[in-house]
Design a protein around this motif. Sequence first.
Motif, short mmCIF file in Angstrom:
data_model
loop_
_atom_site.label_atom_id
_atom_site.label_comp_id
_atom_site.label_asym_id
_atom_site.label_seq_id
_atom_site.Cartn_x
_atom_site.Cartn_y
_atom_site.Cartn_z
N GLN A 288 0.83 -1.20 0.00
CA GLN A 288 0.00 0.00 0.00
C GLN A 288 0.87 1.25 0.00
OE1 GLN A 288 -2.57 -0.53 3.45
NE2 GLN A 288 -4.29 -0.91 2.08
N GLN A 289 1.94 1.23 0.79
CA GLN A 289 2.86 2.37 0.82
C GLN A 289 3.48 2.61 -0.56
OE1 GLN A 289 5.79 1.82 3.89
NE2 GLN A 289 4.23 1.53 5.47
N LEU A 290 3.87 1.53 -1.22
CA LEU A 290 4.45 1.66 -2.56
C LEU A 290 3.44 2.25 -3.53
CD1 LEU A 290 6.48 -1.66 -2.80
CD2 LEU A 290 7.40 0.68 -2.84
N GLY A 291 2.20 1.81 -3.46
CA GLY A 291 1.16 2.39 -4.31
C GLY A 291 0.97 3.87 -4.01
N PHE A 292 1.00 4.22 -2.74
CA PHE A 292 0.87 5.62 -2.32
C PHE A 292 2.04 6.44 -2.87
CE2 PHE A 292 1.42 9.18 0.49
CZ PHE A 292 0.14 9.52 0.95
N ILE A 293 3.25 5.92 -2.72
CA ILE A 293 4.45 6.61 -3.21
C ILE A 293 4.36 6.80 -4.72
CG2 ILE A 293 6.94 6.37 -3.55
CD1 ILE A 293 6.96 4.89 -0.78
N ARG A 294 3.97 5.75 -5.42
CA ARG A 294 3.86 5.83 -6.89
C ARG A 294 2.87 6.90 -7.31
NH1 ARG A 294 0.37 2.83 -10.15
NH2 ARG A 294 0.78 3.21 -12.33
N GLN A 295 1.71 6.92 -6.67
CA GLN A 295 0.70 7.91 -7.02
C GLN A 295 1.20 9.33 -6.70
OE1 GLN A 295 -1.89 7.60 -8.77
NE2 GLN A 295 -2.95 9.52 -8.42
N ALA A 296 1.84 9.49 -5.55
CA ALA A 296 2.37 10.80 -5.18
C ALA A 296 3.46 11.25 -6.16
CB ALA A 296 2.89 10.77 -3.75
N ARG A 297 4.32 10.32 -6.57
CA ARG A 297 5.36 10.66 -7.56
C ARG A 297 4.72 11.03 -8.90
NH1 ARG A 297 9.97 12.43 -6.34
NH2 ARG A 297 11.06 11.42 -8.01
N ASN A 298 3.66 10.32 -9.27
CA ASN A 298 2.95 10.65 -10.52
C ASN A 298 2.38 12.06 -10.47
OD1 ASN A 298 3.51 8.16 -11.66
ND2 ASN A 298 1.52 7.29 -11.19
N LEU A 299 2.06 12.53 -9.28
CA LEU A 299 1.54 13.89 -9.12
C LEU A 299 2.66 14.91 -8.92
CD1 LEU A 299 -1.59 13.17 -6.92
CD2 LEU A 299 -1.53 13.81 -9.34
N GLY A 300 3.90 14.44 -8.97
CA GLY A 300 5.04 15.35 -8.92
C GLY A 300 5.52 15.74 -7.54
N PHE A 301 5.02 15.08 -6.50
CA PHE A 301 5.50 15.39 -5.16
C PHE A 301 6.96 14.97 -5.03
CE2 PHE A 301 0.93 15.28 -4.17
CZ PHE A 301 0.81 16.39 -3.35
N SER A 302 7.74 15.77 -4.30
CA SER A 302 9.13 15.42 -4.04
C SER A 302 9.19 14.32 -2.98
CB SER A 302 9.89 16.66 -3.53
OG SER A 302 9.43 16.99 -2.21
N LEU A 303 10.34 13.72 -2.83
CA LEU A 303 10.48 12.67 -1.82
C LEU A 303 10.27 13.22 -0.41
CD1 LEU A 303 13.41 10.50 -3.20
CD2 LEU A 303 10.99 9.92 -3.07
N ILE A 304 10.72 14.43 -0.17
CA ILE A 304 10.51 15.05 1.14
C ILE A 304 9.02 15.25 1.39
CG2 ILE A 304 10.86 17.17 2.48
CD1 ILE A 304 13.66 17.32 1.13
N GLN A 305 8.31 15.73 0.37
CA GLN A 305 6.86 15.90 0.50
C GLN A 305 6.17 14.55 0.70
OE1 GLN A 305 6.52 17.98 -3.25
NE2 GLN A 305 5.99 19.90 -2.22
N ILE A 306 6.64 13.54 -0.01
CA ILE A 306 6.05 12.20 0.12
C ILE A 306 6.26 11.66 1.53
CG2 ILE A 306 6.23 9.80 -0.64
CD1 ILE A 306 6.72 10.93 -3.48
N GLU A 307 7.44 11.89 2.09
CA GLU A 307 7.68 11.45 3.47
C GLU A 307 6.68 12.12 4.42
OE1 GLU A 307 12.20 10.32 4.30
OE2 GLU A 307 11.98 12.35 3.49
N SER A 308 6.44 13.40 4.22
CA SER A 308 5.46 14.11 5.05
C SER A 308 4.06 13.56 4.85
CB SER A 308 5.49 15.61 4.73
OG SER A 308 6.73 16.17 5.04
N LEU A 309 3.70 13.32 3.59
CA LEU A 309 2.37 12.78 3.30
C LEU A 309 2.20 11.38 3.88
CD1 LEU A 309 1.98 14.01 -0.38
CD2 LEU A 309 0.55 14.69 1.57
N LEU A 310 3.24 10.56 3.78
CA LEU A 310 3.17 9.21 4.35
C LEU A 310 3.00 9.28 5.87
CD1 LEU A 310 5.86 7.21 2.33
CD2 LEU A 310 3.44 6.61 2.56
N ALA A 311 3.73 10.18 6.50
CA ALA A 311 3.61 10.32 7.96
C ALA A 311 2.18 10.73 8.33
CB ALA A 311 4.62 11.35 8.47
#
Length: 141
Positions: free
Chosen positions: A49-72
């Motif tokens: 599920q986390q990988l799917g979340f990361i993939r979708q967030a990357r597809n929307l152009g979020f940076s890794l730092i932003q993705i870490e915040s979103l995951l948290a």
Amino acid sequence: MKSLVTIGEAAAVSGVSAKMIRHYEDIGVLQKTSRTDAGYRLYNSQQLQQLGFIRQARNLGFSLIQIESLLALWRDPNRSSRDVKQLAELHLAEIRQKIAELSQMEQVLQQLSDRCCGDLSPHCAILDGLAPNQNLAAESQ
């Protein structure tokens, strides 16, 4: 689906390459996996599920730092949707700024292209437009 899957299966299910899965794990974006006695990574449904979340967030152009915040925030049941929306709106503003910059680039390049004859002549308005302003070069001397 099995309760634990290999990295190849995780890549196929999530749409994230095995190389990127290892990278996300190495930098701490993805939680560490369990390993077999032979050292093979095994991923559970939560990690998928986390990988799917990361993939979708990357597809929307979020940076890794932003993705870490979103995951948290995603993992936190006591999160405030205000915090999530604030991150999304900040990213949206960045996207709009990039769109404006790209639009400006498009307009300038289109103007340069329109002024270029595109024939066998050595004169080219595109190259002239890309060259530093001669007045600026003279002023700096």
